[in-house]
Motif scaffolding. Structure first.
Motif, mmCIF file in Angstrom:
data_model
loop_
_atom_site.group_PDB
_atom_site.id
_atom_site.type_symbol
_atom_site.label_atom_id
_atom_site.label_comp_id
_atom_site.label_asym_id
_atom_site.label_seq_id
_atom_site.Cartn_x
_atom_site.Cartn_y
_atom_site.Cartn_z
ATOM 1 N N ASP A 104 0.837 -1.188 0.000
ATOM 2 C CA ASP A 104 0.000 0.000 0.000
ATOM 3 C C ASP A 104 0.884 1.255 0.000
ATOM 4 O O ASP A 104 1.903 1.303 0.688
ATOM 5 N N LYS A 105 0.495 2.271 -0.764
ATOM 6 C CA LYS A 105 1.315 3.480 -0.889
ATOM 7 C C LYS A 105 1.579 4.143 0.453
ATOM 8 O O LYS A 105 2.674 4.635 0.725
ATOM 9 N N ARG A 106 0.573 4.161 1.331
ATOM 10 C CA ARG A 106 0.762 4.783 2.637
ATOM 11 C C ARG A 106 1.744 3.978 3.490
ATOM 12 O O ARG A 106 2.566 4.546 4.217
ATOM 13 N N ASP A 107 1.675 2.655 3.370
ATOM 14 C CA ASP A 107 2.619 1.801 4.100
ATOM 15 C C ASP A 107 4.033 1.994 3.577
ATOM 16 O O ASP A 107 4.999 2.010 4.350
ATOM 17 N N ILE A 108 4.168 2.136 2.264
ATOM 18 C CA ILE A 108 5.490 2.354 1.680
ATOM 19 C C ILE A 108 6.111 3.641 2.227
ATOM 20 O O ILE A 108 7.280 3.664 2.647
ATOM 21 N N ALA A 109 5.347 4.716 2.228
ATOM 22 C CA ALA A 109 5.863 6.005 2.708
ATOM 23 C C ALA A 109 6.258 5.917 4.176
ATOM 24 O O ALA A 109 7.325 6.404 4.586
ATOM 25 N N ARG A 110 5.397 5.284 4.982
ATOM 26 C CA ARG A 110 5.678 5.168 6.421
ATOM 27 C C ARG A 110 6.906 4.307 6.674
ATOM 28 O O ARG A 110 7.801 4.704 7.433
ATOM 29 N N ARG A 111 6.976 3.126 6.030
ATOM 30 C CA ARG A 111 8.095 2.222 6.252
ATOM 31 C C ARG A 111 9.403 2.819 5.731
ATOM 32 O O ARG A 111 10.467 2.637 6.333
ATOM 33 N N THR A 112 9.334 3.554 4.622
ATOM 34 C CA THR A 112 10.541 4.193 4.092
ATOM 35 C C THR A 112 11.136 5.142 5.112
ATOM 36 O O THR A 112 12.344 5.105 5.392
ATOM 37 N N ASP A 113 10.311 5.988 5.703
ATOM 38 C CA ASP A 113 10.801 6.938 6.702
ATOM 39 C C ASP A 113 11.337 6.207 7.935
ATOM 40 O O ASP A 113 12.405 6.559 8.470
ATOM 41 N N GLU A 114 10.615 5.176 8.398
ATOM 42 C CA GLU A 114 11.039 4.420 9.584
ATOM 43 C C GLU A 114 12.391 3.739 9.357
ATOM 44 O O GLU A 114 13.277 3.785 10.218
ATOM 45 N N LEU A 115 12.536 3.122 8.198
ATOM 46 C CA LEU A 115 13.733 2.334 7.943
ATOM 47 C C LEU A 115 14.952 3.201 7.669
ATOM 48 O O LEU A 115 16.068 2.853 8.076
ATOM 49 N N LEU A 116 14.776 4.318 6.985
ATOM 50 C CA LEU A 116 15.913 5.209 6.767
ATOM 51 C C LEU A 116 16.426 5.770 8.088
ATOM 52 O O LEU A 116 17.636 5.938 8.271
ATOM 53 N N ILE A 140 21.309 0.419 2.962
ATOM 54 C CA ILE A 140 20.142 0.459 2.073
ATOM 55 C C ILE A 140 19.640 -0.959 1.816
ATOM 56 O O ILE A 140 18.432 -1.225 1.763
ATOM 57 N N GLY A 141 20.571 -1.896 1.665
ATOM 58 C CA GLY A 141 20.197 -3.285 1.453
ATOM 59 C C GLY A 141 19.377 -3.845 2.599
ATOM 60 O O GLY A 141 18.351 -4.511 2.379
ATOM 61 N N ILE A 142 19.795 -3.585 3.829
ATOM 62 C CA ILE A 142 19.044 -4.099 4.972
ATOM 63 C C ILE A 142 17.684 -3.422 5.062
ATOM 64 O O ILE A 142 16.673 -4.052 5.393
ATOM 65 N N ALA A 143 17.614 -2.136 4.733
ATOM 66 C CA ALA A 143 16.321 -1.438 4.718
ATOM 67 C C ALA A 143 15.393 -2.051 3.678
ATOM 68 O O ALA A 143 14.191 -2.232 3.921
ATOM 69 N N THR A 144 15.935 -2.392 2.511
ATOM 70 C CA THR A 144 15.135 -3.022 1.461
ATOM 71 C C THR A 144 14.591 -4.371 1.918
ATOM 72 O O THR A 144 13.415 -4.690 1.710
ATOM 73 N N ALA A 145 15.453 -5.166 2.572
ATOM 74 C CA ALA A 145 15.026 -6.481 3.053
ATOM 75 C C ALA A 145 13.948 -6.374 4.124
ATOM 76 O O ALA A 145 13.132 -7.280 4.292
ATOM 77 N N LEU A 146 13.921 -5.246 4.848
ATOM 78 C CA LEU A 146 12.972 -5.060 5.950
ATOM 79 C C LEU A 146 11.692 -4.342 5.537
ATOM 80 O O LEU A 146 10.793 -4.163 6.363
ATOM 81 N N LEU A 147 11.605 -3.944 4.283
ATOM 82 C CA LEU A 147 10.526 -3.049 3.864
ATOM 83 C C LEU A 147 9.140 -3.596 4.188
ATOM 84 O O LEU A 147 8.264 -2.869 4.678
ATOM 85 N N ALA A 148 8.919 -4.870 3.956
ATOM 86 C CA ALA A 148 7.595 -5.465 4.195
ATOM 87 C C ALA A 148 7.452 -6.002 5.624
ATOM 88 O O ALA A 148 6.527 -6.760 5.903
ATOM 89 N N ASP A 149 8.361 -5.600 6.516
ATOM 90 C CA ASP A 149 8.333 -6.008 7.924
ATOM 91 C C ASP A 149 8.303 -7.528 8.066
ATOM 92 O O ASP A 149 7.393 -8.104 8.665
ATOM 93 N N PRO A 150 9.332 -8.217 7.536
ATOM 94 C CA PRO A 150 9.321 -9.687 7.504
ATOM 95 C C PRO A 150 9.530 -10.304 8.879
ATOM 96 O O PRO A 150 10.135 -9.703 9.769
ATOM 97 N N GLN A 151 9.061 -11.524 9.023
ATOM 98 C CA GLN A 151 9.296 -12.294 10.246
ATOM 99 C C GLN A 151 10.590 -13.097 10.165
ATOM 100 O O GLN A 151 11.142 -13.492 11.195
#
Length: 282
Positions: A104-116, A140-151
């Protein structure tokens, strides 16, 4: 829980992993082996990029290959060679990856800010990545891997090529992430996981063996690791693990089953266990 059940992986006649059985719970598991021993092959099987020849891998009791997209929805993977677009900014790149993952676009924006912020790049969010150091790209690689909040988070040699300061930063990030998820990390730099891994897995000759943290491995070497001046005669039964300078003298770190003359016993480390194991072919 992620489990490996009697898994064997062959490439033609070459057995890379043989009859491996493992369990990965929350926290950090460190895979330790020299380059070419099978670490990346095991991680690729955990990430569904290749398949076991025999056996199966399960997430909460269900075969991950049968799960398909349901498993990949809980998975984050950082390969040894992380691909990115140098002309992108971190913010644009994470939003691009999120769109590919149909977030979801809103989730992408929120997670991007959190992960950076998490990886310490919020102040560089709008700089072109072509300007970044290797350590910044890895973050950046670790942020990418975490983007979808994986388990489940799979990291293949994440500190390779980083300077000591970046490696410490990376270890701290990984340690924090592992409080709420399963992290499996491969490395040949033993110090990267000594303090943070709750489970250590050795791979040697295709065989896989797990230990409950570094303390259990170090305990096996109690009373068998020594330091001695280089000018003292070295018995043939000793194996040199390393050397360092102390007060202008070269001091050897050795492994021996009996204390050599002129030596003093020291506390074993995970690196000692690694060197003893792979030099003896245990």
């Amino acid at each position: 829980m992620l489990t490996v059940e009697h898994v064997t992986k062959r490439f033609k006649s070459n057995v890379v992993i043989e009859d491996a059985t493992l369990a990965f719970s929350k926290g950090v598991t460190g895979l330790i082996a020299p380059n070419g021993a099978g670490k990346s092959t095991l991680l690729k099987m955990l990430a569904t990029l290749t398949f076991p020849t025999e056996g199966r891998i399960c997430w909460n009791g269900e075969d991950i290959h049968a799960m398909g997209e349901r498993y990949r929805a809980v998975l984050g993977y950082l390969p040894q060679q992380f691909g990115y677009y140098p002309s992108y900014t971190p913010r644009a790149f994470l939003r691009y990856v999120g769109a590919l993952q149909r977030m979801d676009k809103r989730d992408i924006a929120r997670r991007t800010d959190e992960l950076l912020e998490l990886v310490g790049l919020d102040d560089a969010a709008d700089r072109r990545m072509r300007e970044f150091s290797g350590g910044m790209i890895q973050r950046i690689g670790i942020a990418t891997a975490l983007l979808a909040d994986p388990q489940v988070l799979i990291l293949d040699e994440p500190t390779a090529g980083l300077d000591p300061r970046e490696r410490v930063r990376f270890r701290n990030i990984i340690h924090g992430l592992a409080q709420e998820r399963t992290v499996v990390l491969s490395t040949h730099i033993v110090s990267d996981i000594e303090a943070i891994a709750g489970q250590i897995v050795f791979i040697q000759g295709g065989r896989v063996q797990a230990y409950p943290g570094s303390a259990a491995l170090c305990a096996e070497l109690a009373g068998m690791i020594f330091e001695m001046p280089v000018h003292v005669g070295l018995p043939s039964a000793c194996r040199v693990l390393g050397e360092r300078e102390r007060d202008g003298l070269t001091v050897l770190r050795v492994y021996a089953k009996q204390e050599p003359a002129g030596a003093r016993a020291v506390s074993p480390t995970l690196e000692d266990a690694f060197l003893v194991r792979y030099r003896e072919g245990r």
